[in-house]
Design an enzyme around this catalytic site. Structure first.
Site, PDB file in Angstrom:
ATOM      1  CB  CYS A  10      -0.836  -0.045   1.351  1.00  0.00           C
ATOM      2  SG  CYS A  10      -0.249   0.156   2.833  1.00  0.00           S
ATOM      3  CG  ASN A  43       4.299  -1.535   5.469  1.00  0.00           C
ATOM      4  OD1 ASN A  43       5.194  -2.002   5.767  1.00  0.00           O
ATOM      5  ND2 ASN A  43       3.397  -2.667   5.222  1.00  0.00           N
ATOM      6  CB  CYS A  75      -3.742   1.632   6.896  1.00  0.00           C
ATOM      7  SG  CYS A  75      -3.743   3.177   7.845  1.00  0.00           S
ATOM      8  NE  ARG A  76      -4.464   1.386   1.547  1.00  0.00           N
ATOM      9  CZ  ARG A  76      -4.523   1.932   0.381  1.00  0.00           C
ATOM     10  NH1 ARG A  76      -5.335   1.736  -0.652  1.00  0.00           N
ATOM     11  NH2 ARG A  76      -3.385   2.497   0.057  1.00  0.00           N
ATOM     12  CB  SER A  77       0.041  -3.262   2.843  1.00  0.00           C
ATOM     13  OG  SER A  77       1.075  -2.392   3.479  1.00  0.00           O
ATOM     14  CG  ASP A 117      -5.220   4.615   2.801  1.00  0.00           C
ATOM     15  OD1 ASP A 117      -5.096   4.371   4.008  1.00  0.00           O
ATOM     16  OD2 ASP A 117      -4.103   5.258   2.350  1.00  0.00           O
TER      17      ASP A 117
END
Length: 154
Positions: A8, A11, A13-15, A123
């Protein structure tokens, strides 16, 4: 060993959420000895940092371990090191291709393109909706596990 990299922007939140969720799903599927998972960001703002508090909370709410999650930046060497490189949104895919020097390659794709909901993972750093992100990541992780099973007979 099959190696998966989830990417993301920062690095945090999402990934890292996807890394933890995918590891948990692989463990439940009895595949954790066959698949290694990591995450990275295209930007360098959060290198060495823990995931966002919202990510940590949603993982805790779903009893998923956040152990070992630390921010890192995508590196050119990652292209050779990973079998699958999945970006959380189309902008991440463009950045991944620039950083890795790959205009197109089948190992690079958008995470939700593996599902019937081919779209970007929003995000939550900007939306604040960590639950929506978690639900989409759970679906994407299940689809990725199915793809790995089909392609590698695991």
């Amino acid at each position: 060993m099959i190696r998966v990299l989830l990417v993301c922007l920062g690095n945090i939140c999402r990934s890292p959420m996807a890394e933890a969720v995918l590891r948990e799903q692989l463990n439940r599927a009895g595949m954790s000895n066959y698949v290694e998972v990591d995450s990275a960001g295209t930007g360098n703002w959060h290198i060495g940092q823990d995931p966002h508090p919202g990510t940590l909370k949603i993982l805790k709410d779903h009893s998923i371990s956040a152990t070992g999650l630390k921010g890192r930046q995508l590196q050119p060497d990652d292209f050779a090191a990973f079998d699958y490189i999945l970006g959380m949104d189309q902008h991440n895919i463009m950045d991944i291709r620039l950083i890795l020097g790959q205009s197109t390659h089948p190992k690079i794709c958008r995470f939700l393109d593996l599902t019937d909901q081919a779209k970007d993972v929003p995000d939550p750093y900007f939306t604040g909706d960590f639950e929506e992100t978690y639900e989409l990541i759970s679906k994407g992780s299940a689809a990725l596990i199915g793809k790995i099973k089909r392609e590698h007979n695991v």
